[in-house]
Design an enzyme around this catalytic site. Structure first.
Site, PDB file in Angstrom:
ATOM      1  N   LYS A 161      20.031 -24.369 -20.625  1.00  0.00           N
ATOM      2  CA  LYS A 161      21.203 -25.272 -20.365  1.00  0.00           C
ATOM      3  C   LYS A 161      20.639 -26.372 -19.359  1.00  0.00           C
ATOM      4  CE  LYS A 161      24.244 -22.386 -18.998  1.00  0.00           C
ATOM      5  NZ  LYS A 161      23.346 -21.089 -19.170  1.00  0.00           N
ATOM      6  N   GLU A 187      24.691 -23.236  -8.190  1.00  0.00           N
ATOM      7  CA  GLU A 187      23.387 -22.951  -8.889  1.00  0.00           C
ATOM      8  C   GLU A 187      22.342 -22.714  -7.987  1.00  0.00           C
ATOM      9  OE1 GLU A 187      22.512 -22.582 -12.441  1.00  0.00           O
ATOM     10  OE2 GLU A 187      24.596 -22.245 -12.369  1.00  0.00           O
ATOM     11  N   ARG A 188      21.039 -22.407  -8.295  1.00  0.00           N
ATOM     12  CA  ARG A 188      19.969 -22.311  -7.592  1.00  0.00           C
ATOM     13  C   ARG A 188      19.628 -23.416  -6.826  1.00  0.00           C
ATOM     14  NH1 ARG A 188      19.567 -21.046 -12.375  1.00  0.00           N
ATOM     15  NH2 ARG A 188      19.687 -18.836 -13.230  1.00  0.00           N
TER      16      ARG A 188
END
Length: 461
Positions: A161, A187-188
């Site tokens: 994604k 997210e990261r």
């Protein structure tokens, strides 16, 4: 602030349960969504979520609550959470509070606006539909995106994604004349740092804004970072009258943060542990992403699908808001067909003859039909072998396998890993390639010659 005002606006901490803080105000109870400051140097930021009675409110901390104790004084800011807007926020990186996180000073000449805005009224919404080309063959042919629409990239963990989203940024930011806004929700931090570096190297940072609420932050701040990014996007659409490309990675983390906040507040969960207000919360965010008479916000959102289960309430609720759904398949990824987009599950409301034209619609339907027939024949091939099929069925299999290979594409963002230089393919070239394969022009060429190429003529080389 004079003493009398500060006394009116002062409260005291009654209890602290993790991120949930109860505060007493003897006078002037703060409204819901008000921001409160507590602790040393006003370090703890709390958002009021509910009023318990006529003297107590319950809020969720958006920053760690270490050092907070009962009886400590709390300052009422008298305003909701605000985000910076203005031309000077371009090329910068912010957190949920509008503080720069790119090691540069706060931009000058900016305005602060509440992150809680209402969606534009129906009378202001634009009704025209036009295509938004991405340069990715399988998307432009089978699930074309809408300018001013919302597209979702659905998939489980590790199917690509974020890679697909960064490739779209790479392809579009160059040709997109408006402003691009990237919102990272839960997210990261590695991905955020890489994206910043890539955009800087590509020279597109001057027309881009990034807002991050990373996975290590508290649910309260992850839950509001989408609203902060939308407030910035609305400024460029309504005040500057520019088109905005809004990229969200990952909308599921917004739902997840809402679920965590709801659980911390002690509310009863509904199906599969999600909050009962999930539909409302998602709608309040998604309905602000709209096409108006002043400009358009085109949104592309990555949507994590828990355990690849597309019946999960988070995926189902998100599907209902989108004009195009691009579904990533683990099976295709395991076969090495990248981008691993499932051509039969992905769809778009733009794929009608009135919008894309008769030729595009006809080719797309033929491609889908050929791939669907191949899918049905796979069981027979697995049991009896290809030789047991009729000549007509074998031709369908050969066409479908060539189409599958042709719809793969090398990405610019993965050049360093694959060693293949990225390709940008126009919609016309992609349609020509599919049409020529369907007409059996490439039946004598090996399938491998169509794998990871750009336009169809590269197969002949």
């Amino acid at each position: 602030m004079n003493d009398e005002t500060s006394l009116t606006h002062a409260g005291s901490v009654v209890s602290i349960t993790g991120s949930v803080v109860d505060i007493r105000f003897d006078r002037c109870l703060p409204p819901i969504h008000t921001i409160l400051y507590a602790g040393h140097d006003r370090r703890v930021i709390i958002e009021v979520l509910t009023q318990l009675d006529d003297s107590r409110v319950r809020g969720i901390a958006m920053t760690p609550t270490q050092g907070l104790a009962r009886g400590m004084s709390v300052e009422n800011s008298g305003a909701p959470l605000k985000a910076p807007v203005g031309k000077n926020i371009l090329s910068r990186m912010f957190d949920v509070f509008g503080r720069p996180i790119d090691r540069l000073p706060l931009p000058s000449d900016i305005e602060w606006r509440s992150v809680h805005q209402t969606p534009p009224p129906l009378a202001r919404l634009s009704t025209k539909s036009e295509l938004f080309e991405t340069g990715i063959k399988i998307i432009d042919v089978l699930a074309p995106l809408e300018r001013g629409g919302k597209a979702g990239l659905f998939g489980g963990a590790g199917v690509g994604k974020t890679v697909l989203l960064t490739e779209m940024i790479h392809n579009m930011v160059g040709q997109h004349e408006g402003v691009s806004l990237f919102c990272g929700i839960g997210e990261r931090c590695r991905e955020g740092e890489e994206l910043y570096r890539e955009m800087k190297a590509a020279g597109v940072l001057p027309n881009m804004v990034m807002v991050f609420g990373q996975m290590n932050e508290l649910p309260g701040s992850r839950f509001r970072v989408g609203n902060a990014a939308l407030t910035m996007a609305e400024y460029f659409r309504d005040d500057e009258r520019r088109d905005v490309l809004l990229l969200i990675d990952n909308i599921f983390r917004f739902i997840q943060a809402g679920s965590e906040v709801s659980g911390l507040m002690g509310q009863m969960p509904s199906r599969l542990g999600y909050q009962s207000t999930m539909g409302t919360e998602l709608s309040q965010l998604q309905e602000r992403i709209a096409n108006t008479d002043t400009g358009a916000i085109t949104s592309i959102q990555a949507v994590y699908v828990p355990a690849d289960d597309f019946t999960d309430p988070a995926a189902v609720h998100t599907f209902s808001h989108l004009s195009a759904s691009i579904v990533l398949s683990r099976k295709r990824a395991s076969e090495g067909l990248f981008p691993a987009i499932d051509p039969l599950q992905s769809n778009s409301k733009m794929a009608t003859p009135r919008i894309v034209g008769e030729r595009h619609y006809r080719i797309a339907q033929e491609v889908r039909s050929t791939l669907a027939q191949y899918e049905d024949l796979k069981d027979i091939i697995a049991m009896l072998g290809l030789e047991q099929l009729s000549r007509e069925d074998r031709n369908i299999v050969y066409r479908a396998r060539r189409l599958e290979r042709f719809l793969t594409q090398p990405f610019f963002t993965t050049e360093q890993f694959t060693g293949l230089s990225g390709k940008l393919v126009s919609r016309n070239d992609a349609l020509n390639g599919c049409e020529r394969i369907l007409n059996d022009e490439f039946k004598d060429y090996p399938e491998s010659g169509l794998y990871m190429i750009g336009s169809i003529d590269e197969a002949k080389k």
